[in-house]
Design a protein around this motif. Structure first.
Motif, PDB file in Angstrom:
ATOM      1  N   ALA A  16       2.422  18.400  -1.501  1.00  0.00           N
ATOM      2  CA  ALA A  16       2.824  17.645  -0.166  1.00  0.00           C
ATOM      3  C   ALA A  16       1.599  17.073   0.604  1.00  0.00           C
ATOM      4  N   LEU A  17       0.486  17.988   0.307  1.00  0.00           N
ATOM      5  CA  LEU A  17      -0.781  17.302   1.082  1.00  0.00           C
ATOM      6  C   LEU A  17      -1.101  15.950   0.271  1.00  0.00           C
ATOM      7  N   LEU A  18      -1.273  16.081  -0.881  1.00  0.00           N
ATOM      8  CA  LEU A  18      -1.579  14.979  -1.900  1.00  0.00           C
ATOM      9  C   LEU A  18      -0.918  13.951  -1.714  1.00  0.00           C
ATOM     10  N   VAL A  19       0.362  13.922  -1.456  1.00  0.00           N
ATOM     11  CA  VAL A  19       1.253  12.628  -1.088  1.00  0.00           C
ATOM     12  C   VAL A  19       0.989  12.347   0.263  1.00  0.00           C
ATOM     13  N   GLY A  20       0.992  13.319   1.222  1.00  0.00           N
ATOM     14  CA  GLY A  20       0.656  12.683   2.611  1.00  0.00           C
ATOM     15  C   GLY A  20      -0.599  12.213   2.828  1.00  0.00           C
ATOM     16  N   ALA A  21      -1.955  12.716   2.226  1.00  0.00           N
ATOM     17  CA  ALA A  21      -3.221  12.168   2.176  1.00  0.00           C
ATOM     18  C   ALA A  21      -3.238  10.548   1.732  1.00  0.00           C
ATOM     19  N   ILE A  22      -2.304  10.366   0.765  1.00  0.00           N
ATOM     20  CA  ILE A  22      -2.330   9.162  -0.022  1.00  0.00           C
ATOM     21  C   ILE A  22      -1.617   8.067   1.007  1.00  0.00           C
ATOM     22  N   ALA A  23      -0.468   8.728   1.880  1.00  0.00           N
ATOM     23  CA  ALA A  23       0.216   7.888   2.610  1.00  0.00           C
ATOM     24  C   ALA A  23      -0.612   7.543   4.045  1.00  0.00           C
ATOM     25  N   LEU A  83       0.759  -1.271   0.117  1.00  0.00           N
ATOM     26  CA  LEU A  83      -0.127  -0.236  -0.089  1.00  0.00           C
ATOM     27  C   LEU A  83       0.813   1.180  -0.071  1.00  0.00           C
ATOM     28  N   LEU A  84       1.984   1.288   0.552  1.00  0.00           N
ATOM     29  CA  LEU A  84       2.999   2.281   0.490  1.00  0.00           C
ATOM     30  C   LEU A  84       3.548   2.511  -0.864  1.00  0.00           C
ATOM     31  N   ALA A 105      -3.904   7.502   4.094  1.00  0.00           N
ATOM     32  CA  ALA A 105      -4.992   6.530   3.537  1.00  0.00           C
ATOM     33  C   ALA A 105      -4.272   5.093   3.697  1.00  0.00           C
ATOM     34  N   ALA A 106      -3.040   4.932   3.205  1.00  0.00           N
ATOM     35  CA  ALA A 106      -2.668   3.641   2.765  1.00  0.00           C
ATOM     36  C   ALA A 106      -2.281   3.115   4.263  1.00  0.00           C
ATOM     37  N   LEU A 129      -6.446   4.528  19.189  1.00  0.00           N
ATOM     38  CA  LEU A 129      -7.591   5.326  18.576  1.00  0.00           C
ATOM     39  C   LEU A 129      -7.219   6.741  18.179  1.00  0.00           C
ATOM     40  N   LEU A 130      -6.236   7.395  18.477  1.00  0.00           N
ATOM     41  CA  LEU A 130      -5.773   8.634  18.188  1.00  0.00           C
ATOM     42  C   LEU A 130      -5.182   8.500  16.756  1.00  0.00           C
ATOM     43  N   ARG A 131      -4.989   7.414  16.283  1.00  0.00           N
ATOM     44  CA  ARG A 131      -3.823   7.135  14.971  1.00  0.00           C
ATOM     45  C   ARG A 131      -4.452   8.347  13.626  1.00  0.00           C
ATOM     46  N   PRO A 132      -5.601   7.986  13.514  1.00  0.00           N
ATOM     47  CA  PRO A 132      -6.234   8.869  12.418  1.00  0.00           C
ATOM     48  C   PRO A 132      -6.350  10.394  12.493  1.00  0.00           C
ATOM     49  N   LEU A 133      -6.463  10.812  14.037  1.00  0.00           N
ATOM     50  CA  LEU A 133      -6.248  12.248  14.064  1.00  0.00           C
ATOM     51  C   LEU A 133      -4.692  12.782  14.008  1.00  0.00           C
ATOM     52  N   VAL A 134      -3.635  11.822  14.614  1.00  0.00           N
ATOM     53  CA  VAL A 134      -2.326  11.873  14.235  1.00  0.00           C
ATOM     54  C   VAL A 134      -1.957  12.356  12.863  1.00  0.00           C
TER      55      VAL A 134
END
Length: 169
Positions: free
Chosen positions: A142-149, A50-51, A151-152, A121-126
């Motif tokens: 950078a947000l695009l790559v970070g959001a995909i990472a 996924l990465l 989600a992965a 439980l805080l992983r998605p918030l982090v």
């Protein structure tokens, strides 16, 4: 400094823990070292696959950019912004794991229940905070790559659970 290597390492370690979490509650046996190791390896394999998505996204952005040097600098800055919250989170997790393994049984269990439970439980918030750090430090690319990472890594645990542990009782 390129943040890619620490980010990939954090992603792979998180994937191994995600594989473990996908299995942990599905088997009541006490001695299950082989099964937990297998689950962690499954998480690692799924996470590595996924990465590839953020890696390929960053590569495509660089290859199609008009100004590759500027895009590279944006991705580096965004990666550093993404790395900072994840480093704080990972350091806290490592500290709690060290407490679990070194403290007496009751104190170690308390560190696990009070610390690692809520942190899971805080992983998605982090990850959302890491995405904010990427956009503030690097920008939209950078947000695009970070959001995909993000989600992965958030998809590893459900994918492992659905593939191998859905029917385990």
């Amino acid at each position: 400094m390129t943040p890619a290597i620490p980010l990939v390492l954090l992603g792979l370690v998180d994937a191994a823990f995600s594989g473990f979490r996908a299995y942990a509650g599905s088997d009541a046996r006490i001695r299950r070292q082989r099964a937990t190791a297998r689950a962690a390896l499954r998480g690692l394999a799924v996470g590595a696959f996924l990465l590839l998505a953020p890696t390929l996204t960053a590569a495509l952005l660089l290859l199609t950019a008009r100004d590759q040097a500027r895009t590279y600098d944006i991705l580096i800055a965004g990666g550093l912004g993404y790395l900072l919250p994840l480093t704080v989170y990972a350091s806290t997790v490592l500290l709690l794991l060290a407490a679990y393994f070194t403290l007496p049984f009751r104190a170690g269990t308390l560190a696990m229940v009070i610390g690692l439970g809520p942190l899971t439980l805080l992983r998605p918030l982090v990850i959302a905070v890491a995405c904010l750090g990427a956009v503030l430090n690097g920008g939209g690319t950078a947000l695009l790559v970070g959001a995909i990472a993000g989600a992965a890594v958030l998809c590893v645990e459900p994918a492992v659970h659905r593939r191998w542990y859905r029917h385990v009782r």
